[in-house]
Scaffold this motif. Sequence first.
Motif, mmCIF file in Angstrom:
data_model
loop_
_atom_site.group_PDB
_atom_site.id
_atom_site.type_symbol
_atom_site.label_atom_id
_atom_site.label_comp_id
_atom_site.label_asym_id
_atom_site.label_seq_id
_atom_site.Cartn_x
_atom_site.Cartn_y
_atom_site.Cartn_z
ATOM 1 N N ARG A 6 0.741 -1.259 0.021
ATOM 2 C CA ARG A 6 0.001 -0.033 -0.141
ATOM 3 C C ARG A 6 0.917 1.246 -0.112
ATOM 4 O O ARG A 6 2.024 1.123 0.632
ATOM 5 N N LYS A 7 0.232 2.059 -0.593
ATOM 6 C CA LYS A 7 1.172 3.692 -0.637
ATOM 7 C C LYS A 7 0.267 4.370 0.554
ATOM 8 O O LYS A 7 -0.679 4.443 0.945
ATOM 9 N N VAL A 8 1.278 5.238 1.006
ATOM 10 C CA VAL A 8 0.875 6.151 2.187
ATOM 11 C C VAL A 8 0.797 7.519 1.612
ATOM 12 O O VAL A 8 1.737 8.099 1.091
ATOM 13 N N TYR A 9 -0.527 8.230 1.642
ATOM 14 C CA TYR A 9 -0.741 9.504 1.241
ATOM 15 C C TYR A 9 -0.781 10.439 2.462
ATOM 16 O O TYR A 9 -1.764 10.054 3.415
ATOM 17 N N TYR A 10 -0.218 11.548 2.671
ATOM 18 C CA TYR A 10 -0.445 12.561 3.689
ATOM 19 C C TYR A 10 -1.431 13.650 3.159
ATOM 20 O O TYR A 10 -1.024 14.224 2.088
ATOM 21 N N ILE A 11 -2.781 13.457 3.590
ATOM 22 C CA ILE A 11 -3.692 14.409 2.894
ATOM 23 C C ILE A 11 -4.257 15.488 3.961
ATOM 24 O O ILE A 11 -4.927 16.276 3.555
ATOM 25 N N PHE A 12 -4.501 14.946 5.415
ATOM 26 C CA PHE A 12 -4.960 16.054 6.229
ATOM 27 C C PHE A 12 -3.824 16.801 6.975
ATOM 28 O O PHE A 12 -3.331 16.290 7.933
ATOM 29 N N SER A 13 -4.135 18.148 6.800
ATOM 30 C CA SER A 13 -2.991 18.771 7.725
ATOM 31 C C SER A 13 -3.506 19.088 9.251
ATOM 32 O O SER A 13 -4.645 18.658 9.491
ATOM 33 N N ALA A 116 -14.452 2.733 -6.830
ATOM 34 C CA ALA A 116 -13.131 3.132 -7.347
ATOM 35 C C ALA A 116 -12.396 3.741 -6.114
ATOM 36 O O ALA A 116 -12.967 4.687 -5.301
ATOM 37 N N PRO A 117 -11.039 3.710 -6.080
ATOM 38 C CA PRO A 117 -10.417 4.042 -4.969
ATOM 39 C C PRO A 117 -10.060 5.756 -5.195
ATOM 40 O O PRO A 117 -10.112 6.203 -6.163
ATOM 41 N N PHE A 118 -10.325 6.119 -3.937
ATOM 42 C CA PHE A 118 -10.474 7.903 -3.742
ATOM 43 C C PHE A 118 -9.456 8.132 -2.439
ATOM 44 O O PHE A 118 -9.682 7.372 -1.493
ATOM 45 N N LEU A 119 -8.773 9.416 -2.312
ATOM 46 C CA LEU A 119 -8.296 9.949 -1.230
ATOM 47 C C LEU A 119 -9.422 10.369 -0.308
ATOM 48 O O LEU A 119 -9.501 10.156 0.944
ATOM 49 N N ARG A 120 -10.592 10.977 -1.162
ATOM 50 C CA ARG A 120 -11.490 11.542 -0.312
ATOM 51 C C ARG A 120 -12.671 11.509 -1.511
ATOM 52 O O ARG A 120 -12.913 12.059 -2.262
ATOM 53 N N LEU A 216 -3.405 3.338 0.741
ATOM 54 C CA LEU A 216 -4.260 2.739 -0.307
ATOM 55 C C LEU A 216 -3.514 1.819 -1.246
ATOM 56 O O LEU A 216 -2.143 1.995 -1.465
ATOM 57 N N GLU A 217 -4.199 0.707 -1.524
ATOM 58 C CA GLU A 217 -3.664 -0.392 -2.375
ATOM 59 C C GLU A 217 -3.356 0.019 -3.739
ATOM 60 O O GLU A 217 -2.400 -0.056 -4.521
ATOM 61 N N HIS A 218 -4.388 0.945 -4.318
ATOM 62 C CA HIS A 218 -4.557 1.430 -5.519
ATOM 63 C C HIS A 218 -4.410 2.876 -5.608
ATOM 64 O O HIS A 218 -4.498 3.757 -4.832
ATOM 65 N N THR A 219 -3.858 3.157 -6.784
ATOM 66 C CA THR A 219 -3.647 4.650 -6.872
ATOM 67 C C THR A 219 -4.944 5.612 -6.991
ATOM 68 O O THR A 219 -5.809 5.007 -7.974
ATOM 69 N N PRO A 220 -5.169 6.327 -6.130
ATOM 70 C CA PRO A 220 -6.546 6.798 -6.211
ATOM 71 C C PRO A 220 -6.861 7.835 -7.267
ATOM 72 O O PRO A 220 -5.760 8.440 -7.786
ATOM 73 N N LEU A 221 -7.886 8.125 -7.783
ATOM 74 C CA LEU A 221 -8.109 8.837 -8.988
ATOM 75 C C LEU A 221 -8.245 10.211 -8.649
ATOM 76 O O LEU A 221 -7.691 11.007 -9.550
ATOM 77 N N ASP A 222 -7.944 10.771 -7.440
ATOM 78 C CA ASP A 222 -7.871 12.006 -6.991
ATOM 79 C C ASP A 222 -6.407 12.529 -6.409
ATOM 80 O O ASP A 222 -6.130 13.586 -5.922
ATOM 81 N N ALA A 223 -5.681 11.516 -6.882
ATOM 82 C CA ALA A 223 -4.116 11.770 -6.141
ATOM 83 C C ALA A 223 -3.563 13.021 -7.021
ATOM 84 O O ALA A 223 -3.004 13.419 -6.273
ATOM 85 N N GLU A 229 4.924 15.858 -2.595
ATOM 86 C CA GLU A 229 5.555 15.896 -1.285
ATOM 87 C C GLU A 229 4.403 15.128 -0.136
ATOM 88 O O GLU A 229 4.902 14.762 0.746
ATOM 89 N N SER A 230 3.180 15.020 -0.787
ATOM 90 C CA SER A 230 2.151 14.498 0.282
ATOM 91 C C SER A 230 2.001 12.985 -0.097
ATOM 92 O O SER A 230 1.259 12.303 0.640
ATOM 93 N N GLU A 231 2.762 12.372 -0.965
ATOM 94 C CA GLU A 231 2.754 10.959 -1.241
ATOM 95 C C GLU A 231 4.021 10.224 -0.790
ATOM 96 O O GLU A 231 5.153 10.647 -1.194
ATOM 97 N N GLY A 232 3.890 8.940 -0.337
ATOM 98 C CA GLY A 232 5.154 8.403 -0.011
ATOM 99 C C GLY A 232 4.784 6.932 -0.283
ATOM 100 O O GLY A 232 3.736 6.466 -0.567
ATOM 101 N N LYS A 233 6.059 6.227 -0.245
ATOM 102 C CA LYS A 233 5.782 4.792 -0.794
ATOM 103 C C LYS A 233 6.361 3.722 0.238
ATOM 104 O O LYS A 233 7.258 4.439 1.073
#
Length: 233
Positions: A6-13, A116-120, A216-223, A229-233
Amino acid sequence: MKEEKRKVYYIFSPFLRIFHWIMVVAIVTLFITGLFITKPPVVLGIEPTYTSFFTNWVRNIHFLAAFTFCAAFILRIYGFIINKGDRLFPRVWEGHFYRETLDVALHYMLLKPTHAPFLRNPLARASYAGLYVLVLIEILTGFAMFFAKNPNSIGSSLFLWVNVVLCDEMVTHWVHHIVAWLIMVFAIGHVYMVARADIMEAEGEASSMFSGVKFLEHTPLDACELGKESEGK
């Protein structure tokens, strides 16, 4: 055993996370104290008319929670401006928004196995936008009633037009009360969707409001809405 990457997404400040929990505490406090204000209880067999000490405390707590919430909302607006991940409003001008919202809604109603995968997801964005409209109504009607006791104040010049538009202060009170219940309905639905997403997708939906990240396992459509800088692997 199934292994997933899974990829780690930093989205909420921190701005959004702090605002979220202030909003939770404030809304619960406002709702409970609002019920007491609407129908004061009988305390130790004494009629509510004579329990002014208790009622005054309840009203003061209600007003304090209201002003705290409004101050936190300024923080939310600042976070909205400087952090891409905090921009949760629906993109209603994009045609795919409606298709994706329906897709997510069918999944939450157990009519589709996945979405479909989404961040939000767009359904959440739309519900938050609706919540902010309800909150705005509560702020306008609440301050209209609060400042009605002093028609010569600056606050009355800013908010008493609400009573004029609604024709009567009693109607303002009625609207304020009904919208409070609608916000509670939203809260129940929000808790359901968060719990369901955590159980079925295991993407860290609940913990994300503490840590700021989702998995998230899959790349979200709203990535694309996030910076690199907000996305890590």
